[in-house]
Design a protein around this motif. Structure first.
Motif, PDB file in Angstrom:
ATOM      1  N   CYS A  67       0.799  -1.230   0.000  1.00 36.04           N
ATOM      2  CA  CYS A  67       0.000   0.000   0.000  1.00 36.04           C
ATOM      3  C   CYS A  67       0.833   1.282   0.000  1.00 36.04           C
ATOM      4  CB  CYS A  67      -0.929   0.042   1.210  1.00 36.04           C
ATOM      5  SG  CYS A  67      -1.565  -1.556   1.719  1.00 36.04           S
ATOM      6  N   CYS A  70       1.276   4.134  -2.899  1.00 35.05           N
ATOM      7  CA  CYS A  70       0.326   5.206  -3.184  1.00 35.05           C
ATOM      8  C   CYS A  70      -0.095   5.958  -1.925  1.00 35.05           C
ATOM      9  CB  CYS A  70      -0.927   4.666  -3.854  1.00 35.05           C
ATOM     10  SG  CYS A  70      -0.582   3.625  -5.266  1.00 35.05           S
ATOM     11  N   HIS A 111      -8.314  -0.152  -8.088  1.00 33.19           N
ATOM     12  CA  HIS A 111      -7.592   0.175  -6.846  1.00 33.19           C
ATOM     13  C   HIS A 111      -6.250  -0.550  -6.764  1.00 33.19           C
ATOM     14  CE1 HIS A 111      -7.867   0.629  -2.175  1.00 33.19           C
ATOM     15  NE2 HIS A 111      -6.818   1.231  -2.681  1.00 33.19           N
TER      16      HIS A 111
HETATM   17  C1  HEC Z   1      -1.877   2.026  -7.006  1.00 37.35           C
HETATM   18  C2  HEC Z   1      -2.098   2.937  -5.928  1.00 37.35           C
HETATM   19  C3  HEC Z   1      -2.796   2.354  -4.694  1.00 37.35           C
HETATM   20  C4  HEC Z   1      -2.431   1.274  -3.992  1.00 37.35           C
HETATM   21  C5  HEC Z   1      -1.251   0.315  -4.216  1.00 37.35           C
HETATM   22  C6  HEC Z   1      -3.353   1.177  -2.889  1.00 37.35           C
HETATM   23  N1  HEC Z   1      -4.288   2.178  -2.965  1.00 37.35           N
HETATM   24 FE1  HEC Z   1      -5.812   2.484  -1.654  1.00 37.35          FE
HETATM   25  N2  HEC Z   1      -6.465   3.978  -2.828  1.00 37.35           N
HETATM   26  C7  HEC Z   1      -5.837   4.472  -3.963  1.00 37.35           C
HETATM   27  C8  HEC Z   1      -6.609   5.548  -4.517  1.00 37.35           C
HETATM   28  C9  HEC Z   1      -6.238   6.316  -5.744  1.00 37.35           C
HETATM   29  C10 HEC Z   1      -7.752   5.676  -3.709  1.00 37.35           C
HETATM   30  C11 HEC Z   1      -8.896   6.620  -3.902  1.00 37.35           C
HETATM   31  C12 HEC Z   1      -8.585   7.945  -3.228  1.00 37.35           C
HETATM   32  C13 HEC Z   1      -9.722   8.886  -3.494  1.00 37.35           C
HETATM   33  O1  HEC Z   1     -10.878   8.530  -3.292  1.00 37.35           O
HETATM   34  O2  HEC Z   1      -9.356   9.964  -3.961  1.00 37.35           O
HETATM   35  C14 HEC Z   1      -7.612   4.687  -2.654  1.00 37.35           C
HETATM   36  C15 HEC Z   1      -8.521   4.499  -1.596  1.00 37.35           C
HETATM   37  C16 HEC Z   1      -8.362   3.665  -0.584  1.00 37.35           C
HETATM   38  C17 HEC Z   1      -9.256   3.542   0.536  1.00 37.35           C
HETATM   39  C18 HEC Z   1     -10.517   4.317   0.760  1.00 37.35           C
HETATM   40  C19 HEC Z   1     -11.664   3.470   0.265  1.00 37.35           C
HETATM   41  C20 HEC Z   1     -13.005   4.112   0.483  1.00 37.35           C
HETATM   42  O3  HEC Z   1     -13.933   3.369   0.685  1.00 37.35           O
HETATM   43  O4  HEC Z   1     -13.036   5.353   0.390  1.00 37.35           O
HETATM   44  C21 HEC Z   1      -8.760   2.635   1.366  1.00 37.35           C
HETATM   45  C22 HEC Z   1      -9.322   2.143   2.674  1.00 37.35           C
HETATM   46  C23 HEC Z   1      -7.542   2.151   0.750  1.00 37.35           C
HETATM   47  N3  HEC Z   1      -7.327   2.781  -0.413  1.00 37.35           N
HETATM   48  C24 HEC Z   1      -6.750   1.178   1.309  1.00 37.35           C
HETATM   49  C25 HEC Z   1      -5.656   0.626   0.667  1.00 37.35           C
HETATM   50  C26 HEC Z   1      -4.892  -0.457   1.196  1.00 37.35           C
HETATM   51  C27 HEC Z   1      -5.159  -1.136   2.532  1.00 37.35           C
HETATM   52  C28 HEC Z   1      -3.931  -0.729   0.303  1.00 37.35           C
HETATM   53  C29 HEC Z   1      -2.869  -1.801   0.389  1.00 37.35           C
HETATM   54  C30 HEC Z   1      -3.302  -3.141   0.505  1.00 37.35           C
HETATM   55  C31 HEC Z   1      -4.090   0.188  -0.790  1.00 37.35           C
HETATM   56  N4  HEC Z   1      -5.148   0.996  -0.535  1.00 37.35           N
HETATM   57  C32 HEC Z   1      -3.296   0.197  -1.898  1.00 37.35           C
HETATM   58  C33 HEC Z   1      -4.641   4.011  -4.468  1.00 37.35           C
HETATM   59  C34 HEC Z   1      -3.967   2.913  -4.045  1.00 37.35           C
END
Ligand code: HEC
Length: 398
Positions: A67, A70, A111
């Motif tokens: 994670c 990002c 995601h």
């Molecule tokens: C490739 C990039 C990337 C990776 C790797 C990534 N995320 Fe995200 N994640 C994002 C983006 C972009 C958003 C949306 C942000 C927004 O709403 O502007 C997000 C949103 C989220 C949200 C919010 C969801 C919601 O319901 O609003 C959570 C919780 C989250 N990520 C958890 C994780 C976790 C835990 C990991 C690792 C296992 C992870 N992310 C890995 C890019 C990433």
């Protein structure tokens, strides 16, 4: 001079290295058990003791791997998805809920692509970690003395510790939740320790006292059959303890000695005597006879000679013997099990019961192990000088 020393050092180096390695090999598991004995049950069940020292948590590593790219090292690189926000993290009650977000698309980008997703275990670890980071959940305690408390009280419920149970339910049944009262209750392990003392102290003093007199008589008093008697005594040592358990048990039943301390004292006295007499006699018999002759000439009787001359001189031998006898009785389970059983359970008995009822709760066994060796350790260090001198008893002349 300096070169000599250097040469000496390198000559001894292999030996020193071997000794250090052996010590490490020997101490490392003990050290591990020691650390484990201070760790809470959840920690013991999920990670090894070495992680307690490094304080790394599995969730942190998985977060970094999947994670951080990002969401950033500080969890809040994406303003709309601030992972330190408890309101956001609180919406994921289970790791499945979190995993469901991996399929979602944010601005048309999935995601996390399928081949870069954490597996279910890692997802669970990550969620655990985020809960702690966002303050929803207190970080698990690294160290606790709960195991020791549970052991001393003999508390054996599977869920939770003695303190937790007391906080939740308060006093119930035989549990008063007053630590000292509970620790001295008949079935508590601390009480078992006291019982072990009640068994071991007299069982050490009585035979050694008798053996001291006997050793003196056998070496410095003239009477018929002295040698035969001594030979018999030495011979008695080969009788295995297990052979007489049943006859003595039946005898004790007739005499009403089963389940009493007196019975165990007598048993240990009987079995300790031959060796004690043998060892002390070897020591006392080698004292120079001039000592005794001059004392007798001055009009001293046997008791005075014993008390004033023999006892002080034989002290190292007696001390070493006392240590051995005490430790052997302290660690004895068989005799205590048969003659005392649970009427006055000793420490070893309590610990053996613990293995039974707590097959899964071995974190408590680690604490129990240290509780049980604390007394031998104290004895050993307190009487160390006797130990070394007494072991040499009779081996060097003059
Ligand atoms: C490739 C990039 C990337 C990776 C790797 C990534 N995320 Fe995200 N994640 C994002 C983006 C972009 C958003 C949306 C942000 C927004 O709403 O502007 C997000 C949103 C989220 C949200 C919010 C969801 C919601 O319901 O609003 C959570 C919780 C989250 N990520 C958890 C994780 C976790 C835990 C990991 C690792 C296992 C992870 N992310 C890995 C890019 C990433």
């Amino acid at each position: 001079m300096n070169r000599d020393r250097l040469a000496q050092f390198f000559n001894r180096f292999p030996v020193n290295l071997a000794v250090i390695l052996l010590c490490a090999l020997w101490l490392l598991p003990t050290f591990g058990l020691f650390i484990t004995s201070f760790r809470p049950q959840e920690a013991v069940n999920s990670t090894g003791w070495w992680t307690a020292l490094a304080s790394t948590r599995p969730g942190r590593g998985a977060y970094q791997q999947f994670c951080a790219e990002c969401h950033g090292d500080s969890y809040n690189a994406l303003p709309n998805a601030d992972l330190t926000n408890p309101d956001l993290i609180g919406t994921f009650r289970r790791s499945l809920n979190l995993a469901a977000t991996f399929n979602r698309e944010y601005n048309g980008v999935i995601h996390i692509p399928e081949d870069k997703r954490p597996n279910p275990q890692e997802t669970a670890d990550i969620l655990d970690h985020l809960r702690i980071v966002s303050g929803l959940q207190a970080p698990p305690a690294q160290f606790t003395i709960a195991n020791y408390k549970d052991v001393l009280v003999g508390y054996d419920a599977r869920g939770g510790t003695y303190d937790e149970a007391c906080a939740a339910d308060g006093a119930t049944g035989t549990r008063t939740c007053d630590f000292l009262t509970d620790a001295t209750a008949p079935n508590a392990v601390f009480r078992g320790m006291l019982n072990s003392f009640a068994v071991a102290v007299p069982s050490t003093i009585i035979p050694i006292l008798i053996a001291g007199f006997a050793a003196y008589a056998l070496s410095w008093m003239d009477f018929n059959g002295r040698r035969v008697m001594f030979a018999l005594l030495v011979g008695l040592q080969i009788i295995p303890l297990q052979m007489v358990l049943v006859p003595i048990y039946r005898m004790y039943t007739d005499l009403g000695l089963n389940g009493t301390f007196l019975g165990v004292w007598l048993f240990h006295t009987g079995f300790g005597l031959p060796y004690a007499i043998y060892l002390i006699r070897n020591f006392v018999g080698r004292l120079p006879s001039e000592l005794f002759e001059s004392a007798y000439l001055d009009g001293a009787n046997h008791f005075t000679v014993f008390r004033r001359i023999v006892l002080p001189l034989a002290l190292p031998a007696i001390g070493a013997l006392a240590i051995f006898q005490f430790l052997w009785i302290w660690n004895d389970l068989l005799v205590a099990l048969i003659f005392l059983g649970n009427s006055a359970p000793v420490l070893t008995y309590q610990l053996s019961q613990m293995v039974d009822s707590l097959g899964g709760g071995w974190h408590r066994m680690t604490a129990a192990a240290f509780v049980s060796i604390i007394v031998p350790l104290i004895i050993f260090f307190a009487f160390q000088r006797f130990f070394v001198r007494g072991l040499l008893a009779g081996s060097v002349k003059g």
